[in-house]
Design an enzyme around this catalytic site. Structure first.
Site, PDB file in Angstrom:
ATOM      1  N   LYS A   1     -13.696  -3.966 -75.042  1.00 28.64           N
ATOM      2  CA  LYS A   1     -14.296  -2.712 -75.539  1.00 28.64           C
ATOM      3  C   LYS A   1     -13.237  -1.733 -76.014  1.00 28.64           C
ATOM      4  O   LYS A   1     -12.139  -1.675 -75.453  1.00 28.64           O
ATOM      5  CB  LYS A   1     -15.128  -2.060 -74.419  1.00 28.64           C
ATOM      6  CG  LYS A   1     -16.044  -3.025 -73.699  1.00 28.64           C
ATOM      7  CD  LYS A   1     -16.960  -2.375 -72.693  1.00 28.64           C
ATOM      8  CE  LYS A   1     -17.648  -3.437 -71.837  1.00 28.64           C
ATOM      9  NZ  LYS A   1     -16.949  -3.759 -70.596  1.00 28.64           N
TER      10      LYS A   1
ATOM     11  N   TYR B   1     -10.115  -0.999 -68.606  1.00 24.03           N
ATOM     12  CA  TYR B   1     -10.011  -1.576 -67.254  1.00 24.03           C
ATOM     13  C   TYR B   1      -8.566  -1.951 -66.928  1.00 24.03           C
ATOM     14  O   TYR B   1      -8.264  -2.322 -65.800  1.00 24.03           O
ATOM     15  CB  TYR B   1     -10.897  -2.822 -67.102  1.00 24.03           C
ATOM     16  CG  TYR B   1     -12.378  -2.622 -67.369  1.00 24.03           C
ATOM     17  CD1 TYR B   1     -12.939  -1.344 -67.490  1.00 24.03           C
ATOM     18  CD2 TYR B   1     -13.233  -3.708 -67.500  1.00 24.03           C
ATOM     19  CE1 TYR B   1     -14.299  -1.171 -67.751  1.00 24.03           C
ATOM     20  CE2 TYR B   1     -14.588  -3.540 -67.753  1.00 24.03           C
ATOM     21  CZ  TYR B   1     -15.105  -2.266 -67.883  1.00 24.03           C
ATOM     22  OH  TYR B   1     -16.456  -2.106 -68.142  1.00 24.03           O
TER      23      TYR B   1
ATOM     24  N   ASP C   1     -16.482 -10.232 -69.025  1.00 24.28           N
ATOM     25  CA  ASP C   1     -16.635  -8.902 -69.641  1.00 24.28           C
ATOM     26  C   ASP C   1     -15.516  -7.991 -69.147  1.00 24.28           C
ATOM     27  O   ASP C   1     -15.441  -7.668 -67.964  1.00 24.28           O
ATOM     28  CB  ASP C   1     -17.993  -8.310 -69.226  1.00 24.28           C
ATOM     29  CG  ASP C   1     -18.231  -6.962 -69.886  1.00 24.28           C
ATOM     30  OD1 ASP C   1     -18.821  -6.925 -70.977  1.00 24.28           O
ATOM     31  OD2 ASP C   1     -17.797  -5.926 -69.326  1.00 24.28           O
TER      32      ASP C   1
HETATM   33  P1  NDP Z   1     -22.482  -4.379 -60.174  1.00 25.43           P
HETATM   34  O1  NDP Z   1     -23.906  -3.923 -60.220  1.00 25.43           O
HETATM   35  O2  NDP Z   1     -22.111  -5.691 -60.753  1.00 25.43           O
HETATM   36  O3  NDP Z   1     -22.086  -4.300 -58.658  1.00 25.43           O
HETATM   37  C1  NDP Z   1     -20.844  -4.686 -58.144  1.00 25.43           C
HETATM   38  C2  NDP Z   1     -20.895  -4.473 -56.636  1.00 25.43           C
HETATM   39  O4  NDP Z   1     -21.868  -5.340 -56.067  1.00 25.43           O
HETATM   40  C3  NDP Z   1     -19.579  -4.733 -55.970  1.00 25.43           C
HETATM   41  O5  NDP Z   1     -19.442  -3.781 -54.943  1.00 25.43           O
HETATM   42  C4  NDP Z   1     -19.777  -6.138 -55.372  1.00 25.43           C
HETATM   43  O6  NDP Z   1     -19.009  -6.229 -54.188  1.00 25.43           O
HETATM   44  C5  NDP Z   1     -21.267  -6.147 -55.075  1.00 25.43           C
HETATM   45  N1  NDP Z   1     -21.853  -7.492 -55.184  1.00 25.43           N
HETATM   46  C6  NDP Z   1     -21.640  -8.432 -56.147  1.00 25.43           C
HETATM   47  N2  NDP Z   1     -22.360  -9.529 -55.901  1.00 25.43           N
HETATM   48  C7  NDP Z   1     -23.052  -9.292 -54.759  1.00 25.43           C
HETATM   49  C8  NDP Z   1     -23.966 -10.062 -53.980  1.00 25.43           C
HETATM   50  N3  NDP Z   1     -24.298 -11.297 -54.339  1.00 25.43           N
HETATM   51  N4  NDP Z   1     -24.476  -9.506 -52.860  1.00 25.43           N
HETATM   52  C9  NDP Z   1     -24.143  -8.247 -52.488  1.00 25.43           C
HETATM   53  N5  NDP Z   1     -23.291  -7.474 -53.175  1.00 25.43           N
HETATM   54  C10 NDP Z   1     -22.739  -7.986 -54.301  1.00 25.43           C
HETATM   55  O7  NDP Z   1     -21.612  -3.194 -60.808  1.00 25.43           O
HETATM   56  P2  NDP Z   1     -20.450  -3.105 -61.891  1.00 25.43           P
HETATM   57  O8  NDP Z   1     -20.249  -1.667 -62.147  1.00 25.43           O
HETATM   58  O9  NDP Z   1     -19.250  -3.865 -61.511  1.00 25.43           O
HETATM   59  O10 NDP Z   1     -21.093  -3.749 -63.190  1.00 25.43           O
HETATM   60  C11 NDP Z   1     -20.847  -5.089 -63.618  1.00 25.43           C
HETATM   61  C12 NDP Z   1     -19.952  -5.100 -64.837  1.00 25.43           C
HETATM   62  O11 NDP Z   1     -20.509  -4.281 -65.870  1.00 25.43           O
HETATM   63  C13 NDP Z   1     -18.565  -4.487 -64.644  1.00 25.43           C
HETATM   64  O12 NDP Z   1     -17.696  -5.286 -63.892  1.00 25.43           O
HETATM   65  C14 NDP Z   1     -18.141  -4.269 -66.066  1.00 25.43           C
HETATM   66  O13 NDP Z   1     -17.739  -5.494 -66.652  1.00 25.43           O
HETATM   67  C15 NDP Z   1     -19.442  -3.759 -66.664  1.00 25.43           C
HETATM   68  N6  NDP Z   1     -19.512  -2.280 -66.667  1.00 25.43           N
HETATM   69  C16 NDP Z   1     -19.546  -1.670 -67.889  1.00 25.43           C
HETATM   70  C17 NDP Z   1     -19.625  -0.296 -67.990  1.00 25.43           C
HETATM   71  C18 NDP Z   1     -19.689   0.314 -69.331  1.00 25.43           C
HETATM   72  O14 NDP Z   1     -19.570   1.546 -69.441  1.00 25.43           O
HETATM   73  N7  NDP Z   1     -19.878  -0.439 -70.379  1.00 25.43           N
HETATM   74  C19 NDP Z   1     -19.635   0.571 -66.803  1.00 25.43           C
HETATM   75  C20 NDP Z   1     -19.602  -0.161 -65.552  1.00 25.43           C
HETATM   76  C21 NDP Z   1     -19.554  -1.529 -65.513  1.00 25.43           C
HETATM   77  P3  NDP Z   1     -17.854  -7.384 -53.973  1.00 25.43           P
HETATM   78  O15 NDP Z   1     -16.889  -7.277 -55.132  1.00 25.43           O
HETATM   79  O16 NDP Z   1     -17.246  -7.008 -52.671  1.00 25.43           O
HETATM   80  O17 NDP Z   1     -18.589  -8.684 -53.943  1.00 25.43           O
END
Ligand code: NDP
Length: 285
Positions: A85, A60, A55
């Site tokens: 998007k 981005y 995604d």
């Molecule tokens: P998430 O809820 O996926 O959280 C990401 C965070 O969680 C990062 O800090 C990551 O740290 C941590 N994390 C990931 N896996 C674990 C785990 N197993 N244990 C503990 N911590 C963990 O948030 P996102 O905002 O990134 O949402 C996911 C996706 O949704 C985005 O990447 C994007 O593709 C989409 N999105 C879409 C939006 C929209 O407006 N349409 C807005 C925001 C996001 P680390 O990297 O250090 O592992």
């Protein structure tokens, strides 16, 4: 490179008559806020681990890196599911913006193309939706949908065009459960994609007893319990992580099942608390 065993969700494709239903892997990798220069490595790692659903978004600024990782993987195109998007400033130039995304990705079609935000203060969402529907009619987006659309935004585009989005990608996690919006989407056959499925790592979610208890009962991590709660509710997820071991952990959620009581305990965590922007007021262009 073999694919992980991830169940598919069938997306409605209301645009092309006779168009095939589109199957989306229920779990993928999101690449929001992945540092420039890091995305290619991370997507390559995810594909090696067995992810097949990525995604991304024009906003981005990493579509080109996603595209390079796809090209170097050698994985057949039809085994991948790629979402991108349309950004808010491009609502009135969908054809141009879509072509720029395809060029950056190095693809001739995407699997899912979403209107990123409704930006209701600009009154452009309907034009954006009409433009996105045209990309689907051309066959270059297998399915189309929206993101961050509230009920009234969905109702407007459905009423005006008769084209129902295949999916709505919204902020959704145990602290922000969006019940009314989810019910509306269910009624219209709109699949729900959760962004921020782990509450973006910005809360004490994993310390809540409902999560800790289920994690210890099943020998899983808090993140795995939260992701499992999403998939048992039928939601599509693509947690973002920069770390390979977490890619493996986040996908290892299809070998256990939360009980009804465990699901209900997580349902009870809803605080209607968002960590991202409010779709009614988010105005970035
Ligand atoms: P998430 O809820 O996926 O959280 C990401 C965070 O969680 C990062 O800090 C990551 O740290 C941590 N994390 C990931 N896996 C674990 C785990 N197993 N244990 C503990 N911590 C963990 O948030 P996102 O905002 O990134 O949402 C996911 C996706 O949704 C985005 O990447 C994007 O593709 C989409 N999105 C879409 C939006 C929209 O407006 N349409 C807005 C925001 C996001 P680390 O990297 O250090 O592992």
């Amino acid at each position: 490179m073999s694919a992980l065993q991830i169940p598919n969700i069938t997306l409605k494709n209301g645009v092309r008559s006779g168009g095939d239903p589109v199957e989306i892997p229920q779990l993928g990798l999101g690449v929001f806020l992945v540092e420039p220069g890091e995305t290619e490595r991370i997507v390559s790692e995810a594909l090696e681990v067995g992810y097949r659903h990525i995604d991304t978004a024009a906003a981005y600024f990493n579509e080109a890196e996603v595209g390079r990782a796809i090209a170097s993987s050698g994985i057949p195109r039809d085994e991948l599911f790629i979402t991108t998007k349309l950004w808010n400033s491009d609502h009135e130039d969908v054809a141009g913006a879509f072509q720029r995304s395809l060029d950056a990705l190095g693809l001739d079609r995407v699997d899912l193309y979403l209107v990123h935000w409704p930006v209701p203060m600009h009154g452009t969402a309907l034009a954006a939706w009409r433009g996105v529907a045209e990309t689907a009619e051309s066959g270059r987006a297998s399915a189309i949908g929206v993101s961050n659309f509230e009920i009234e935004h969905l109702q407007q585009i459905i009423d005006e065009t008769g084209v129902v989005p295949a999916a709505n990608q919204i902020e959704l996690h145990p602290l922000h459960q969006r019940r009314e919006l989810r019910a509306f989407c269910a009624e219209h056959g709109i699949a729900i994609e959760a962004w921020g499925p782990l509450a973006q790592g910005k809360s004490d979610l994993f310390e809540r007893s409902a999560i800790l208890d289920a994690a210890s009962a099943h020998g899983k991590s808090g993140a795995q319990v939260v992701l499992r709660w999403h998939v048992q509710r039928g939601t599509i997820v693509f947690p973002k992580t920069m770390r390979r071991e977490r890619m493996i952990e986040n996908a290892d959620i299809f070998d256990f099942e939360l009980s009804e009581a465990e699901m209900a305990a997580i349902d009870a965590l809803d605080e209607q608390r968002n960590f991202g922007p409010d779709p009614y007021t988010f105005d970035n262009r």
